[in-house]
Design a protein around this motif. Structure first.
Motif, mmCIF file in Angstrom:
data_model
loop_
_atom_site.group_PDB
_atom_site.id
_atom_site.type_symbol
_atom_site.label_atom_id
_atom_site.label_comp_id
_atom_site.label_asym_id
_atom_site.label_seq_id
_atom_site.Cartn_x
_atom_site.Cartn_y
_atom_site.Cartn_z
ATOM 1 N N MET A 119 0.847 -1.201 0.000
ATOM 2 C CA MET A 119 0.000 0.000 0.000
ATOM 3 C C MET A 119 0.882 1.251 0.000
ATOM 4 S SD MET A 119 -2.899 1.164 2.786
ATOM 5 C CE MET A 119 -3.910 -0.259 2.375
ATOM 6 N N ARG A 157 -14.069 3.808 1.170
ATOM 7 C CA ARG A 157 -13.154 2.862 0.557
ATOM 8 C C ARG A 157 -13.184 2.962 -0.959
ATOM 9 N NH1 ARG A 157 -14.294 -2.603 4.271
ATOM 10 N NH2 ARG A 157 -13.302 -1.807 6.187
ATOM 11 N N ARG A 158 -14.369 3.140 -1.503
ATOM 12 C CA ARG A 158 -14.493 3.272 -2.963
ATOM 13 C C ARG A 158 -13.789 4.530 -3.457
ATOM 14 N NH1 ARG A 158 -20.940 1.794 -3.674
ATOM 15 N NH2 ARG A 158 -20.710 -0.492 -3.742
ATOM 16 N N ARG A 179 -9.940 3.996 -3.321
ATOM 17 C CA ARG A 179 -9.417 2.759 -3.907
ATOM 18 C C ARG A 179 -8.564 3.066 -5.139
ATOM 19 N NH1 ARG A 179 -14.151 -0.918 -5.315
ATOM 20 N NH2 ARG A 179 -14.242 -1.093 -3.019
ATOM 21 N N ASP A 180 -7.496 2.278 -5.307
ATOM 22 C CA ASP A 180 -6.607 2.408 -6.473
ATOM 23 C C ASP A 180 -6.096 3.838 -6.634
ATOM 24 O OD1 ASP A 180 -7.057 -0.303 -7.114
ATOM 25 O OD2 ASP A 180 -8.841 0.211 -8.282
ATOM 26 N N GLY A 181 -5.632 4.392 -5.518
ATOM 27 C CA GLY A 181 -5.062 5.735 -5.586
ATOM 28 C C GLY A 181 -6.074 6.815 -5.886
ATOM 29 N N ALA A 187 -8.807 6.519 -7.779
ATOM 30 C CA ALA A 187 -9.122 6.486 -9.216
ATOM 31 C C ALA A 187 -10.478 7.105 -9.508
ATOM 32 C CB ALA A 187 -9.071 5.045 -9.723
ATOM 33 N N ARG A 188 -11.404 7.039 -8.556
ATOM 34 C CA ARG A 188 -12.741 7.594 -8.779
ATOM 35 C C ARG A 188 -12.713 9.107 -8.927
ATOM 36 N NH1 ARG A 188 -18.077 4.860 -6.870
ATOM 37 N NH2 ARG A 188 -17.628 2.691 -7.374
ATOM 38 N N GLU A 238 -10.465 10.805 -10.608
ATOM 39 C CA GLU A 238 -10.221 11.052 -12.033
ATOM 40 C C GLU A 238 -11.446 10.713 -12.872
ATOM 41 O OE1 GLU A 238 -7.234 9.908 -15.740
ATOM 42 O OE2 GLU A 238 -6.907 9.010 -13.756
ATOM 43 N N ARG A 274 -3.838 14.626 -10.534
ATOM 44 C CA ARG A 274 -2.850 14.169 -9.532
ATOM 45 C C ARG A 274 -3.007 14.942 -8.226
ATOM 46 N NH1 ARG A 274 0.627 14.193 -14.064
ATOM 47 N NH2 ARG A 274 1.529 16.190 -13.415
ATOM 48 N N GLN A 324 -6.276 13.852 -6.456
ATOM 49 C CA GLN A 324 -6.140 12.488 -5.934
ATOM 50 C C GLN A 324 -5.280 12.476 -4.684
ATOM 51 O OE1 GLN A 324 -4.717 10.483 -9.518
ATOM 52 N NE2 GLN A 324 -6.668 9.403 -9.721
#
Length: 313
Positions: free
Chosen positions: A1, A176-177, A180-182, A184-185, A187, A209, A212
């Motif tokens: 992580m 969490r959503r 999640r993945d840096g 990503a939501r 972007e 960037r 995020q």
């Protein structure tokens, strides 16, 4: 992580000064430029003060004291577990104006920050010189449009936004959503809401960037979603009725409504209803080719419009 960004990482260098201001019982981080009449810049969901970096310097150079703030729960401001209701958030802005040593301020807000600007003008009218609402209809106009869309199932993008509003009521999972993945939501949301031209511009990935990284700061995801949660839950509580009563009065100060013609969630009919809730001194501007982020997608045009509006007739 990957490591969680430090809150101070949002203090991006530029032609502005960073400092902390204590207001309404919490610490708020601000970026400030220029001298003159005070203009407080309020960011939207998933953003932080940097969303106004173009206008911060433009207004500072034009003879204004421009202050972009990280709202409660965002950026490098405090992130208390409570206080994300309209009453407390309005108190934050009112307290900030006083803590900055000013009697009144022009308020300019984007998205949720714009909704807050409308609200402060209603709850603390003596402190507000004008309201600049960027992609931000009057709160009661937005609620009316949400009900219409929900009942009729119209407008795919607006219906999706309403779905996100209600999905945010769940515990833990929305946070969490979001990260999640840096994050990503963040972007994905920006691409969905922006005008197509901006997504190909060099600044778009920079903005992605920065937003995020700001979303990944500990506590921000929860705080940001608390804004959504109060907006829905208040409808079932006495405070929601009190809020409606307070917001039903026409806004007496000059109002600028600025939105992108391609904004998929803030639609022209909603802005028209907002106009009915503003006072007689209203300026409505629609920017062709822009989506939900006019201040980022068309920064020079937005800056010119703001400077002319804030300078008065």
């Amino acid at each position: 992580m990957p490591p969680t960004p430090d809150p101070s990482s949002v203090r991006i260098d530029g032609r502005w000064a960073h400092r902390d201001v204590f207001a309404n019982g919490i610490r708020l981080h601000v970026a400030e430029a220029g001298e003159g009449p005070l203009v407080v810049l309020l960011h939207g969901f998933g953003e932080f003060w940097w969303t106004w970096h173009h206008q911060l310097t433009a207004l500072g150079d034009a003879g204004f004291r421009a202050v972009a703030v990280d709202l409660r729960g965002y950026g490098d401001s405090d992130k208390p577990p409570r206080g994300y209701d309209a009453w407390t958030l309005s108190g934050d802005v009112a307290g900030l104006i006083k803590a900055l040593g000013e009697r009144r301020a022009h308020l300019v807000g984007h998205g949720w920050g714009g909704l807050l600007a409308w609200t402060v003008a209603a709850l603390h009218p003596r402190l507000v010189a004008s309201v600049g609402a960027v992609a931000a209809p009057h709160p009661l106009a937005l609620r009316r449009q949400i009900f219409r869309t929900a009942l009729r199932g119209q407008r795919k993008n607006q219906a999706r936004a309403i779905g996100e509003l209600f999905a945010a009521q769940l515990p833990i999972l929305p946070e969490r959503r979001l990260i999640r993945d840096g994050a990503a939501r963040v972007e994905a949301r920006m691409r969905r809401l922006s005008g197509p031209q901006w997504t190909y511009q060099p600044e778009f990935p920079v903005a992605v960037r920065n937003f995020q990284a700001a979303a990944l700061v500990t506590g921000v995801a929860h705080s940001a979603l608390e804004y959504y949660r109060w907006a829905v839950r208040a409808q079932l509580r006495t405070e929601g009725r009190r809020f409606t009563e307070a917001m039903s009065r026409r806004t007496e100060v000059p109002v600028l409504q600025l939105h992108g013609a391609l904004d998929p969630v803030v639609l022209a009919p909603t802005m028209a209803v907002s106009a009915d809730l503003a006072g007689p001194d209203l300026l409505s501007v629609s920017l062709a080719g822009a989506g939900h982020y006019p201040h980022l997608e068309a920064p020079e045009v937005t800056g010119t419009i703001l400077k002319k509006f804030l300078s008065g007739p």
